[in-house]
Write a protein that holds these residues in place. Structure first.
Motif, short mmCIF file in Angstrom:
data_model
loop_
_atom_site.label_atom_id
_atom_site.label_comp_id
_atom_site.label_asym_id
_atom_site.label_seq_id
_atom_site.Cartn_x
_atom_site.Cartn_y
_atom_site.Cartn_z
N PHE A 110 0.86 -1.17 0.00
CA PHE A 110 0.00 0.00 0.00
C PHE A 110 0.90 1.22 0.00
CE2 PHE A 110 1.01 -0.23 4.43
CZ PHE A 110 0.95 1.06 4.89
N LEU A 111 0.35 2.34 -0.43
CA LEU A 111 1.09 3.60 -0.48
C LEU A 111 0.26 4.63 0.25
CD1 LEU A 111 3.52 5.15 -1.57
CD2 LEU A 111 2.16 5.66 -3.58
N TYR A 112 0.89 5.29 1.21
CA TYR A 112 0.21 6.32 1.98
C TYR A 112 1.07 7.57 1.97
CZ TYR A 112 -1.80 8.91 5.84
OH TYR A 112 -2.36 9.89 6.60
N THR A 113 0.48 8.69 1.63
CA THR A 113 1.19 9.97 1.64
C THR A 113 0.65 10.80 2.79
OG1 THR A 113 1.36 9.85 -0.75
CG2 THR A 113 1.82 11.98 0.27
N PRO A 114 1.49 11.10 3.77
CA PRO A 114 1.02 11.88 4.92
C PRO A 114 0.71 13.31 4.50
CG PRO A 114 3.38 11.51 5.08
CD PRO A 114 2.90 10.72 3.90
N THR A 115 -0.21 13.93 5.23
CA THR A 115 -0.58 15.31 4.94
C THR A 115 -0.20 16.27 6.06
OG1 THR A 115 -2.78 14.90 5.84
CG2 THR A 115 -2.51 14.63 3.47
N ALA A 116 0.07 15.71 7.26
CA ALA A 116 0.42 16.55 8.40
C ALA A 116 1.56 15.89 9.17
CB ALA A 116 -0.79 16.73 9.31
N PRO A 117 2.46 16.70 9.74
CA PRO A 117 3.59 16.13 10.49
C PRO A 117 3.19 15.70 11.89
CG PRO A 117 3.78 18.51 10.43
CD PRO A 117 2.59 18.15 9.59
N VAL A 118 2.41 14.65 11.97
CA VAL A 118 2.00 14.08 13.26
C VAL A 118 2.44 12.62 13.29
CG1 VAL A 118 0.01 15.62 13.51
CG2 VAL A 118 -0.27 13.42 12.37
N THR A 119 2.47 12.04 14.46
CA THR A 119 2.84 10.63 14.59
C THR A 119 1.78 9.77 13.92
OG1 THR A 119 3.99 11.06 16.66
CG2 THR A 119 3.35 8.79 16.22
N HIS A 120 2.23 8.87 13.05
CA HIS A 120 1.34 7.95 12.35
C HIS A 120 1.56 6.55 12.89
CE1 HIS A 120 1.18 11.32 9.60
NE2 HIS A 120 0.20 10.72 8.94
N VAL A 121 0.47 5.85 13.16
CA VAL A 121 0.53 4.47 13.63
C VAL A 121 -0.16 3.60 12.59
CG1 VAL A 121 -0.11 2.85 15.45
CG2 VAL A 121 0.51 5.20 16.04
N PHE A 122 0.58 2.62 12.06
CA PHE A 122 0.04 1.70 11.06
C PHE A 122 -0.14 0.34 11.71
CE2 PHE A 122 2.47 4.89 8.75
CZ PHE A 122 1.56 5.27 7.79
N ARG A 123 -1.32 -0.24 11.51
CA ARG A 123 -1.62 -1.57 12.05
C ARG A 123 -2.03 -2.47 10.90
NH1 ARG A 123 -4.01 1.85 15.79
NH2 ARG A 123 -3.01 1.79 17.83
N ALA A 124 -1.52 -3.71 10.93
CA ALA A 124 -1.89 -4.71 9.93
C ALA A 124 -2.47 -5.90 10.65
CB ALA A 124 -0.67 -5.11 9.12
N ASN A 125 -3.71 -6.21 10.37
CA ASN A 125 -4.37 -7.38 10.95
C ASN A 125 -4.03 -8.58 10.07
OD1 ASN A 125 -5.95 -9.32 12.07
ND2 ASN A 125 -7.82 -8.10 12.06
N LEU A 126 -3.19 -9.47 10.57
CA LEU A 126 -2.72 -10.61 9.80
C LEU A 126 -3.59 -11.84 9.99
CD1 LEU A 126 1.05 -10.06 10.66
CD2 LEU A 126 -0.21 -9.21 8.70
N GLY A 127 -4.65 -11.71 10.74
CA GLY A 127 -5.55 -12.82 10.97
C GLY A 127 -5.14 -13.64 12.17
N ALA A 128 -6.04 -14.42 12.70
CA ALA A 128 -5.81 -15.31 13.85
C ALA A 128 -5.27 -14.54 15.05
CB ALA A 128 -4.87 -16.45 13.47
N GLY A 129 -5.66 -13.28 15.19
CA GLY A 129 -5.25 -12.50 16.34
C GLY A 129 -3.88 -11.86 16.22
N HIS A 130 -3.22 -12.02 15.07
CA HIS A 130 -1.90 -11.43 14.88
C HIS A 130 -2.05 -10.04 14.29
CE1 HIS A 130 -0.02 -15.29 15.65
NE2 HIS A 130 -0.94 -15.83 14.87
#
Length: 130
Positions: free
Chosen positions: A8-28
């Motif tokens: 995926f490609l994400y371009t930030p718009t504001a200088p704030v802390t970004h947190v990325f989460r990936a749900n890998l299934g089975a609770g991971h």
């Protein structure tokens, strides 16, 4: 949301802390935080004063600190190489899953047929005994 290759490609718009989460299934769930000062460096703006310096992450995320010095062409080249190398692995995993699913189905049908055969055998034996 990722594309067909899992990128995926994400371009930030504001200088704030970004947190990325990936749900890998089975609770991971994988989580990666990008501090505001790194986002500000990507945007080419001054870091906000309230931003606190983040500790360097351990493991694979540590390489992302060096990634800030890569040019866009280098990032695209690396992404294309990774995509090319991952494609056969994903195909093998998909084929393995499909093989195991078919094998499981055929095994289940075999068990059912065996139980019916055992039932018919016992029924025939009772008739012969009577």
């Amino acid at each position: 949301v990722t594309d067909g290759d899992g990128f995926f490609l994400y371009t930030p718009t504001a200088p704030v802390t970004h947190v990325f989460r990936a749900n890998l299934g089975a609770g991971h769930v994988a989580e990666m935080a990008m501090p505001a000062d790194e986002v500000a460096a990507i945007l080419g703006v001054a870091a906000p004063e309230a931003a606190q310096p983040a500790t360097a992450p351990a493991g694979p995320a540590a390489g992302q600190l060096a990634a800030a010095s890569l040019t866009q062409e280098e990032r695209q080249a690396i992404a294309e190489i990774v995509r090319t190398e991952m494609r056969p692995l994903r195909q093998e995993i998909t084929a393995y899953r499909n093989h195991n699913d078919l094998q499981t189905i055929l095994g289940g049908i075999g068990y059912i047929a065996g139980l019916f055969g055992l039932g018919f055998y016992l029924a025939a034996r009772r008739r012969l005994a009577a």
